[in-house]
Design an enzyme around this catalytic site. Sequence first.
Site, PDB file in Angstrom:
ATOM      1  N   ALA A   1       0.815  -1.220   0.000  1.00 33.72           N
ATOM      2  CA  ALA A   1       0.000   0.000   0.000  1.00 33.72           C
ATOM      3  C   ALA A   1       0.843   1.262   0.000  1.00 33.72           C
ATOM      4  CB  ALA A   1      -0.914  -0.002   1.218  1.00 33.72           C
TER       5      ALA A   1
ATOM      6  N   ASN B   1       0.705  -4.857   7.961  1.00 31.69           N
ATOM      7  CA  ASN B   1       1.712  -5.448   7.080  1.00 31.69           C
ATOM      8  C   ASN B   1       2.688  -4.405   6.569  1.00 31.69           C
ATOM      9  OD1 ASN B   1       1.930  -8.244   6.436  1.00 31.69           O
ATOM     10  ND2 ASN B   1      -0.126  -8.200   5.592  1.00 31.69           N
TER      11      ASN B   1
ATOM     12  N   HIS C   1      -1.338   6.250   5.294  1.00 37.36           N
ATOM     13  CA  HIS C   1      -0.006   5.932   5.793  1.00 37.36           C
ATOM     14  C   HIS C   1       0.837   7.204   5.767  1.00 37.36           C
ATOM     15  CE1 HIS C   1      -0.521   1.520   5.662  1.00 37.36           C
ATOM     16  NE2 HIS C   1      -1.348   1.794   4.681  1.00 37.36           N
TER      17      HIS C   1
END
Length: 266
Positions: free
Chosen positions: A123, A189, A219
């Site tokens: 991601a 992850n 993020h």
Amino acid sequence: MTRRARLVLVGFGAIAGAVARMLAERRAPVDLVGVGLRQSSRPGLPQGVPVLREPAELATTRADLVVEAAGRDAVAPWGRAALPAGVDFAVSSTSAFAGTELLAELTTLARTSGAKLIIPPGALGGMDALSAAQRMGLTSVTHRIVKPPRAWAGTGAEDLCDLGALTTASAFFRGSANEASARFPQNANAALITALAGLGPEETQVVLIADPATTTNRHEISAEGAFGRMALSFENAALPDNPKSSAMTALSLVRLIENRIAPVVI
């Protein structure tokens, strides 16, 4: 003539299903020669694609790339089957490497056979820059993961805060990437990817946040070192079938697969 890649997907959930669908829609020169599944079938599985019930069946496919997207329990057995056979192995469930010797074991298998153990950015983006900066030395790396409360449902976050009652953002976990990935394998992850690209799993700091005001999986990565400073931020839409996973995770796998046969790689 364009060379075609022979691909095996391990798992066929939201991420792997999206990868197969996008490859087909883009008419990529990729042949899906097997799907690793515990059961004999899965909704949406392309017709005629063999189901591999055991990693040992990989030898029948003549694959040149195996992409794991089935969860951390699948990483060890499929890596142990692919890498000694000289087949490159891409790992999506990087939380399998948290607090274990598995990364070292698979690295040895890859080195011995000449195959590649590949850790995609998932991601994230900017892992090339973070990895490059590490070569000059890093002093700190912090990774903040912000998701809506529903994305944390069914995880250990439920024991750390009242997800249903939140009215403002709540940082319910602070710790190392190792601990975050081990305790929240479906949601964190990406933290271990950051760690492996930079300071390592114990020195990389992670903050997990449930925010009722957000609709995306965000993020935020900050790093400092001899190279200077960097700040990376990504707001990713979740996959429709799985709010814990970002669509960018599937997209990065599509890019990885297509780059194996593309004449120009970026």
